[in-house]
Design an enzyme around this catalytic site. Structure first.
Site, PDB file in Angstrom:
ATOM      1  N   SER A   1       3.338   0.170  -6.134  1.00  0.00           N
ATOM      2  CA  SER A   1       3.584  -0.747  -5.781  1.00  0.00           C
ATOM      3  C   SER A   1       4.051  -1.327  -7.245  1.00  0.00           C
ATOM      4  O   SER A   1       3.713  -0.512  -8.308  1.00  0.00           O
ATOM      5  CB  SER A   1       2.416  -2.106  -5.681  1.00  0.00           C
ATOM      6  OG  SER A   1       2.570  -3.362  -6.266  1.00  0.00           O
TER       7      SER A   1
ATOM      8  N   TYR B   1      -6.480  -3.916  -9.073  1.00  0.00           N
ATOM      9  CA  TYR B   1      -5.787  -3.348  -8.507  1.00  0.00           C
ATOM     10  C   TYR B   1      -4.132  -2.936  -9.302  1.00  0.00           C
ATOM     11  O   TYR B   1      -4.389  -2.372  -8.479  1.00  0.00           O
ATOM     12  CB  TYR B   1      -4.724  -4.247  -7.633  1.00  0.00           C
ATOM     13  CG  TYR B   1      -3.786  -4.208  -6.744  1.00  0.00           C
ATOM     14  CD1 TYR B   1      -3.715  -3.900  -4.903  1.00  0.00           C
ATOM     15  CD2 TYR B   1      -2.029  -4.415  -7.098  1.00  0.00           C
ATOM     16  CE1 TYR B   1      -2.505  -2.685  -4.347  1.00  0.00           C
ATOM     17  CE2 TYR B   1      -1.862  -4.434  -6.371  1.00  0.00           C
ATOM     18  CZ  TYR B   1      -1.716  -3.955  -5.290  1.00  0.00           C
ATOM     19  OH  TYR B   1      -0.849  -3.310  -4.041  1.00  0.00           O
TER      20      TYR B   1
ATOM     21  N   LYS C   1      -2.825   1.129  -8.595  1.00  0.00           N
ATOM     22  CA  LYS C   1      -1.291   1.814  -8.041  1.00  0.00           C
ATOM     23  C   LYS C   1      -0.557   1.897  -9.397  1.00  0.00           C
ATOM     24  O   LYS C   1      -0.176   2.517  -9.419  1.00  0.00           O
ATOM     25  CB  LYS C   1      -0.602   0.400  -8.246  1.00  0.00           C
ATOM     26  CG  LYS C   1      -1.187  -0.032  -6.625  1.00  0.00           C
ATOM     27  CD  LYS C   1      -0.997   0.327  -5.519  1.00  0.00           C
ATOM     28  CE  LYS C   1      -1.772  -0.006  -4.209  1.00  0.00           C
ATOM     29  NZ  LYS C   1      -1.618   0.580  -3.406  1.00  0.00           N
TER      30      LYS C   1
HETATM   31  N1  LIG Z   1       2.689  -6.145   1.219  1.00  0.00           N
HETATM   32  C1  LIG Z   1       2.600  -6.001  -0.234  1.00  0.00           C
HETATM   33  O1  LIG Z   1       3.621  -6.828  -0.707  1.00  0.00           O
HETATM   34  C2  LIG Z   1       2.729  -4.894  -0.752  1.00  0.00           C
HETATM   35  C3  LIG Z   1       3.207  -4.696  -2.048  1.00  0.00           C
HETATM   36  C4  LIG Z   1       3.332  -3.685  -3.054  1.00  0.00           C
HETATM   37  C5  LIG Z   1       3.026  -2.004  -2.687  1.00  0.00           C
HETATM   38  N2  LIG Z   1       1.890  -2.732  -0.854  1.00  0.00           N
HETATM   39  C6  LIG Z   1       1.150  -1.324  -0.758  1.00  0.00           C
HETATM   40  O2  LIG Z   1       1.757  -1.250   0.381  1.00  0.00           O
HETATM   41  C7  LIG Z   1       0.374  -0.077   1.075  1.00  0.00           C
HETATM   42  C8  LIG Z   1       0.001  -0.977   2.885  1.00  0.00           C
HETATM   43  O3  LIG Z   1       0.071  -2.536   2.545  1.00  0.00           O
HETATM   44  P1  LIG Z   1       0.354  -3.605   3.532  1.00  0.00           P
HETATM   45  O4  LIG Z   1       1.018  -4.643   3.109  1.00  0.00           O
HETATM   46  O5  LIG Z   1       0.807  -3.196   5.181  1.00  0.00           O
HETATM   47  O6  LIG Z   1      -1.212  -3.857   4.288  1.00  0.00           O
HETATM   48  P2  LIG Z   1      -1.955  -4.009   5.592  1.00  0.00           P
HETATM   49  O7  LIG Z   1      -1.322  -4.499   6.705  1.00  0.00           O
HETATM   50  O8  LIG Z   1      -3.581  -4.524   4.887  1.00  0.00           O
HETATM   51  O9  LIG Z   1      -2.360  -2.314   5.960  1.00  0.00           O
HETATM   52  C9  LIG Z   1      -2.921  -1.523   5.103  1.00  0.00           C
HETATM   53  C10 LIG Z   1      -3.253  -0.664   6.504  1.00  0.00           C
HETATM   54  O10 LIG Z   1      -4.097   0.698   5.228  1.00  0.00           O
HETATM   55  C11 LIG Z   1      -5.847   0.699   6.638  1.00  0.00           C
HETATM   56  N3  LIG Z   1      -6.728   1.122   6.127  1.00  0.00           N
HETATM   57  C12 LIG Z   1      -7.195   0.014   5.164  1.00  0.00           C
HETATM   58  N4  LIG Z   1      -8.940   0.739   4.542  1.00  0.00           N
HETATM   59  C13 LIG Z   1      -8.465   1.774   5.598  1.00  0.00           C
HETATM   60  C14 LIG Z   1      -9.067   3.018   5.563  1.00  0.00           C
HETATM   61  N5  LIG Z   1     -10.491   2.691   4.755  1.00  0.00           N
HETATM   62  N6  LIG Z   1      -9.047   3.919   6.575  1.00  0.00           N
HETATM   63  C15 LIG Z   1      -8.227   3.960   6.712  1.00  0.00           C
HETATM   64  N7  LIG Z   1      -7.186   3.348   6.671  1.00  0.00           N
HETATM   65  C16 LIG Z   1      -7.129   2.083   5.714  1.00  0.00           C
HETATM   66  C17 LIG Z   1      -4.535  -0.167   7.481  1.00  0.00           C
HETATM   67  O11 LIG Z   1      -5.472  -0.139   8.327  1.00  0.00           O
HETATM   68  P3  LIG Z   1      -7.162  -0.541   9.361  1.00  0.00           P
HETATM   69  O12 LIG Z   1      -8.006  -2.099   8.549  1.00  0.00           O
HETATM   70  O13 LIG Z   1      -6.862  -0.026  11.010  1.00  0.00           O
HETATM   71  O14 LIG Z   1      -8.424   0.668   8.634  1.00  0.00           O
HETATM   72  C18 LIG Z   1      -3.977  -1.130   7.257  1.00  0.00           C
HETATM   73  O15 LIG Z   1      -3.076  -0.490   8.498  1.00  0.00           O
HETATM   74  C19 LIG Z   1      -0.647  -0.636   0.471  1.00  0.00           C
HETATM   75  O16 LIG Z   1      -1.789   0.684  -0.130  1.00  0.00           O
HETATM   76  C20 LIG Z   1      -0.287  -1.645  -0.138  1.00  0.00           C
HETATM   77  O17 LIG Z   1      -1.547  -2.030  -1.477  1.00  0.00           O
HETATM   78  C21 LIG Z   1       1.466  -3.549  -0.185  1.00  0.00           C
END
Ligand SMILES: NC(=O)c1ccc[n+]([C@@H]2O[C@H](COP(=O)([O-])OP(=O)(O)OC[C@H]3O[C@@H](n4cnc5c(N)ncnc54)[C@H](OP(=O)(O)O)[C@@H]3O)[C@@H](O)[C@H]2O)c1
Length: 277
Positions: free
Chosen positions: A164, A177, A181
């Site tokens: 991130s 967090y 990252k």
């Molecule tokens: N959205 C943003 O603005 C943003 C910005 C920078 C970085 N990121 C990064 O991008 C990545 C995805 O985030 P997102 O925004 O797409 O969030 P999200 O929609 O909440 O997706 C998170 C994913 O991780 C899975 N997950 C969570 N706990 C888990 C576990 N214990 N075992 C296996 N899978 C697990 C969830 O599936 P289940 O709940 O079904 O397990 C889901 O598929 C993250 O690493 C986040 O830090 C996001």
């Protein structure tokens, strides 16, 4: 255990192509590529899996919620749903074994699973700290431990880690967090030294704000907010062109990359002024 030291290893060096510098091999065609996306039930991971399926890749999707995984792969007979909890190493290894028994190898592993919780110095919650360290950082090592022997034995393939922009430098509210990252950025850089000479691509993926269930909780205006399908297109095109550092949207990420190069006496007031925090 495969040794990383080999006198025949090529140097750690980007290669120049007709279209500029390339730190990883280009991927001109996804047809038949075997991709494992871990953290693919919602958000960035789900949309990246969908896009790769549309482009003809064979995609395995993992996360805890099996029904959501089935929705992602519905209609794609070449896809696999491998439910797992990434914080449990045995479950990651079992899913890896199932994937290899189906595919006999893997071309790309994308580590997307992660969570965000805001935290400030007057509200340290150790349960949340442990959760973020377990999911955002330790679990990445579970996946590396599970897949690197296969990738190293193949001598080809790639691994992508979703970090991130919050890992570039310290930001308000990112007390737990942000460090997870930042560690992933460092980890991806270290991996490049070891894996690039062995023919394995490494992608460091740093999204800015993306509209997903993880950011739906945010009660402030997110600068440069993009949709999850937009993020997926950025990730896939970054890998297609062989980038190491895939960051987006550039209008936001480049601003933060410049800010982190400032002396701290300028960095802190600037971030305070912009965020009001
Ligand atoms: N959205 C943003 O603005 C943003 C910005 C920078 C970085 N990121 C990064 O991008 C990545 C995805 O985030 P997102 O925004 O797409 O969030 P999200 O929609 O909440 O997706 C998170 C994913 O991780 C899975 N997950 C969570 N706990 C888990 C576990 N214990 N075992 C296996 N899978 C697990 C969830 O599936 P289940 O709940 O079904 O397990 C889901 O598929 C993250 O690493 C986040 O830090 C996001």
């Amino acid at each position: 255990m495969t040794s990383l030291q080999s006198p025949a290893s090529p140097p750690v060096r980007a290669s120049r192509t007709k279209r500029g510098w390339s730190m990883n091999p280009r991927i001109p065609d996804w047809h038949g590529k075997r991709v494992w996306v871990i953290g693919a039930s919602t958000g960035i991971g789900a949309e990246t899996a969908r896009l790769l399926l549309e482009k003809g890749a064979h995609v395995a999707v993992s996360a805890r919620r099996e029904a959501a995984l089935q929705t992602v792969v519905h209609g794609y007979p070449q896809a696999l749903a491998l439910p797992l909890d990434v914080t449990v190493p045995e479950q990651v290894r079992q899913a890896r074994d199932r994937l290899l028994s189906e595919w006999q190898g893997v071309d790309l592993v994308l580590l997307v699973a992660g969570a965000y919780n805001e935290m400030r110095a007057d509200g340290i919650d150790l349960a949340v700290v442990d959760h973020l360290l377990d999911l955002n950082l330790r679990a990445v090592f579970h996946c590396l431990d599970a897949v690197l022997p296969t990738l190293l034995a193949q001598g080809e393939g790639g691994i992508g880690i979703v970090s991130s922009v919050a890992g570039y430098s310290g930001l308000p509210k990112a007390l737990a967090y942000g460090p997870t990252k930042a560690a992933l950025i460092n980890l991806s850089e270290s991996l490049y030294f070891d894996l690039h000479p062995r023919g394995i691509a490494v992608y460091l993926i740093n999204p800015g704000f993306v509209a997903t269930p993880a950011t739906a909780q945010n009660d402030f205006v997110m600068p440069g907010l993009i949709s999850a399908p937009h993020a997926a297109r950025e990730i896939v095109s970054g890998m297609e062109t062989g980038r190491f550092h895939i960051h987006f949207p550039k209008r936001f990420t480049n601003w933060l990359r410049l800010a982190r190069m400032l002396p701290y006496r300028l960095y802190f007031p600037l971030i305070h002024k912009v965020t009001g925090l």
